[in-house]
Motif scaffolding. Structure first.
Motif, mmCIF file in Angstrom:
data_model
loop_
_atom_site.group_PDB
_atom_site.id
_atom_site.type_symbol
_atom_site.label_atom_id
_atom_site.label_comp_id
_atom_site.label_asym_id
_atom_site.label_seq_id
_atom_site.Cartn_x
_atom_site.Cartn_y
_atom_site.Cartn_z
ATOM 1 N N ARG A 1 73.424 36.482 39.123
ATOM 2 C CA ARG A 1 73.124 35.770 37.880
ATOM 3 C C ARG A 1 71.616 35.808 37.662
ATOM 4 N N VAL A 2 71.188 36.487 36.609
ATOM 5 C CA VAL A 2 69.760 36.608 36.358
ATOM 6 C C VAL A 2 69.398 35.775 35.129
ATOM 7 N N HIS A 3 68.373 34.952 35.283
ATOM 8 C CA HIS A 3 67.987 33.988 34.263
ATOM 9 C C HIS A 3 66.769 34.409 33.445
ATOM 10 N N GLY A 4 66.065 35.430 33.875
ATOM 11 C CA GLY A 4 64.772 35.742 33.275
ATOM 12 C C GLY A 4 63.650 35.182 34.131
ATOM 13 N N ARG A 5 62.432 35.555 33.752
ATOM 14 C CA ARG A 5 61.258 35.117 34.530
ATOM 15 C C ARG A 5 60.198 34.526 33.611
ATOM 16 N N ASN A 6 60.641 33.642 32.742
ATOM 17 C CA ASN A 6 59.712 33.015 31.804
ATOM 18 C C ASN A 6 59.020 31.842 32.493
ATOM 19 N N TYR A 7 57.984 32.161 33.239
ATOM 20 C CA TYR A 7 57.266 31.145 34.005
ATOM 21 C C TYR A 7 56.652 30.079 33.099
ATOM 22 N N GLN A 8 56.213 30.473 31.930
ATOM 23 C CA GLN A 8 55.506 29.541 31.050
ATOM 24 C C GLN A 8 56.401 28.399 30.581
ATOM 25 N N ASP A 9 57.684 28.687 30.348
ATOM 26 C CA ASP A 9 58.557 27.691 29.725
ATOM 27 C C ASP A 9 59.677 27.182 30.624
ATOM 28 N N TRP A 10 59.823 27.723 31.837
ATOM 29 C CA TRP A 10 60.990 27.388 32.664
ATOM 30 C C TRP A 10 61.082 25.899 32.969
ATOM 31 N N PHE A 11 59.964 25.283 33.344
ATOM 32 C CA PHE A 11 59.968 23.854 33.651
ATOM 33 C C PHE A 11 59.230 23.024 32.595
ATOM 34 N N ARG A 12 58.826 23.652 31.499
ATOM 35 C CA ARG A 12 58.119 22.906 30.455
ATOM 36 C C ARG A 12 59.083 21.930 29.787
ATOM 37 N N GLU A 13 58.721 20.663 29.792
ATOM 38 C CA GLU A 13 59.638 19.601 29.371
ATOM 39 C C GLU A 13 60.129 19.784 27.941
ATOM 40 N N LYS A 14 59.268 20.224 27.042
ATOM 41 C CA LYS A 14 59.640 20.328 25.643
ATOM 42 C C LYS A 14 60.144 21.713 25.250
ATOM 43 N N GLY B 1 62.602 24.558 24.458
ATOM 44 C CA GLY B 1 63.990 24.626 24.030
ATOM 45 C C GLY B 1 64.748 25.700 24.787
ATOM 46 N N ARG B 2 66.049 25.747 24.544
ATOM 47 C CA ARG B 2 66.895 26.718 25.232
ATOM 48 C C ARG B 2 66.415 28.146 24.981
ATOM 49 N N ASP B 3 66.123 28.478 23.724
ATOM 50 C CA ASP B 3 65.719 29.843 23.404
ATOM 51 C C ASP B 3 64.389 30.209 24.052
ATOM 52 N N GLU B 4 63.472 29.260 24.101
ATOM 53 C CA GLU B 4 62.170 29.529 24.715
ATOM 54 C C GLU B 4 62.311 29.768 26.214
ATOM 55 N N ARG B 5 63.124 28.974 26.868
ATOM 56 C CA ARG B 5 63.254 29.070 28.322
ATOM 57 C C ARG B 5 63.856 30.411 28.741
ATOM 58 N N TYR B 6 64.780 30.929 27.936
ATOM 59 C CA TYR B 6 65.489 32.148 28.317
ATOM 60 C C TYR B 6 65.051 33.369 27.503
ATOM 61 N N ASP B 7 63.849 33.318 26.977
ATOM 62 C CA ASP B 7 63.284 34.437 26.231
ATOM 63 C C ASP B 7 62.538 35.353 27.199
ATOM 64 N N TYR B 8 63.257 36.336 27.719
ATOM 65 C CA TYR B 8 62.638 37.249 28.685
ATOM 66 C C TYR B 8 63.458 38.528 28.748
ATOM 67 N N LEU B 9 62.787 39.675 28.657
ATOM 68 C CA LEU B 9 63.431 40.968 28.799
ATOM 69 C C LEU B 9 62.943 41.611 30.096
ATOM 70 N N TYR B 10 63.883 41.856 31.023
ATOM 71 C CA TYR B 10 63.528 42.498 32.281
ATOM 72 C C TYR B 10 63.133 43.955 32.056
ATOM 73 N N THR B 11 62.182 44.415 32.830
ATOM 74 C CA THR B 11 61.833 45.827 32.839
ATOM 75 C C THR B 11 62.785 46.556 33.782
ATOM 76 N N PRO B 12 62.914 47.873 33.649
ATOM 77 C CA PRO B 12 63.754 48.623 34.591
ATOM 78 C C PRO B 12 63.326 48.433 36.046
#
Length: 294
Positions: free
Chosen positions: A191-204, A206-217
């Motif tokens: 299960r891969v969630h993305g690596r959006n370090y900036q928003d992963w634990f940011r309290e405010k 949103g769902r789209d911000e937290r999971y906005d990440y495209l993995y590279t090959p």
């Protein structure tokens, strides 16, 4: 059998990216995705138990793909609301939705997902033991995110009880569990969630911000290797590879790439996806009508 697919299918921002826009008359996003993928992880059951009538609708809409299996998240009452013990009525409500999936042969796994704050303490271990006994007749897989669970005794216990371990990719902070390739039951799970370090634990965030990440090959290739490793374990019968970085169809893009990397060939992909991710997808996929038509 290795099944790939995204987490969820009802996202407004997938219009014109994953799904055709404007949508054809009577367009069904679930049936459409089941033409390309052999699994989808159900997120809605985390927020509320599914009604049996809803489950029957889902089953009808994937009939065209005999390989298709749902995985479904357990209701958050059992994983995130732990101040009071659950009731028999709450258990029955969950079972009323999951039982038709199980009886139809379409239930690949029930995902028990705990938050990062859920650490390996005596109290939490007792909660987990009670929970897995309560729902033990389902194929269970467990996701924990805190590194305190990363002990041989814990994995041995999962294997003894036939509970699968969910190998996750997440932003790595202090005490976050790192990428693994454990197989502890007949069901393997990535299960891969993305690596959006900036928003992963940011309290405010949103769902789209937290999971906005495209993995590279290069980021995906180790997960393709881990998928093969999990599938090669003697007890493994099914492997589910789920991408949860859903924003603007990035989960669909990365799921197709992972499938291509493991299988060593190009795979069919929704044509609209190439308008936004064509350069990324070209080495791994080709636009095609659903190979399994609804």
């Amino acid at each position: 059998m290795i099944r790939y697919g995204p987490a969820g299918w009802m996202y407004d921002d997938w219009a014109g990216v994953v799904y055709p826009a404007p949508k054809p008359r009577k367009f069904d996003p679930l049936a459409y995705l089941a033409g390309y993928f052999d699994t989808i992880e159900v997120n809605s059951t985390f927020y509320r138990p599914a009604a049996p009538t809803t489950i029957q609708s889902w089953l009808r809409r994937v009939e065209h793909n005999p390989r298709f299996r749902f995985t479904a998240k357990l209701y958050q009452r059992f994983t995130h609301q732990r101040k009071t013990t659950w009731t028999a009525d709450e258990v029955d409500e969950v079972r009323a939705g999951f039982d038709p999936l199980l009886e139809s042969g379409r239930l690949g796994a029930v995902l028990i997902q705990f938050p990062w704050s859920y650490r390996r303490t005596d109290e939490n271990r007792e909660w987990l033991d009670d929970l897995t006994r309560t729902f033990g007749h389902y194929p269970l897989v467990l996701e924990v995110r805190h590194a305190t669970w990363n002990t041989p005794a814990f994995f041995d216990g999962l294997m003894e009880r036939g509970i699968g371990f969910v190998n996750i990719d997440q932003p790595l902070f202090r005490n976050s569990i790192k990428p693994t390739a454990h197989a502890t039951s007949q069901v393997g799970y990535v299960r891969v969630h993305g690596r959006n370090y900036q928003d992963w634990f940011r309290e405010k965030a949103g769902r789209d911000e937290r999971y906005d990440y495209l993995y590279t090959p290069d980021e995906l290739q180790p997960w393709a290797d881990r998928t093969k490793e999990i599938a090669a374990e003697p007890q493994t019968e099914d492997v589910f590879v789920v991408t949860n970085n859903h924003y603007r169809g990035k989960a669909v893009t990365n799921a197709l790439q992972l499938q291509s990397m493991v299988e060593g060939k190009k795979v069919p992909a929704p044509p609209p996806l190439f308008n936004e991710y064509g350069e990324v997808l070209d080495p791994y996929a080709e636009p095609a009508a659903p190979p399994v038509e609804p």
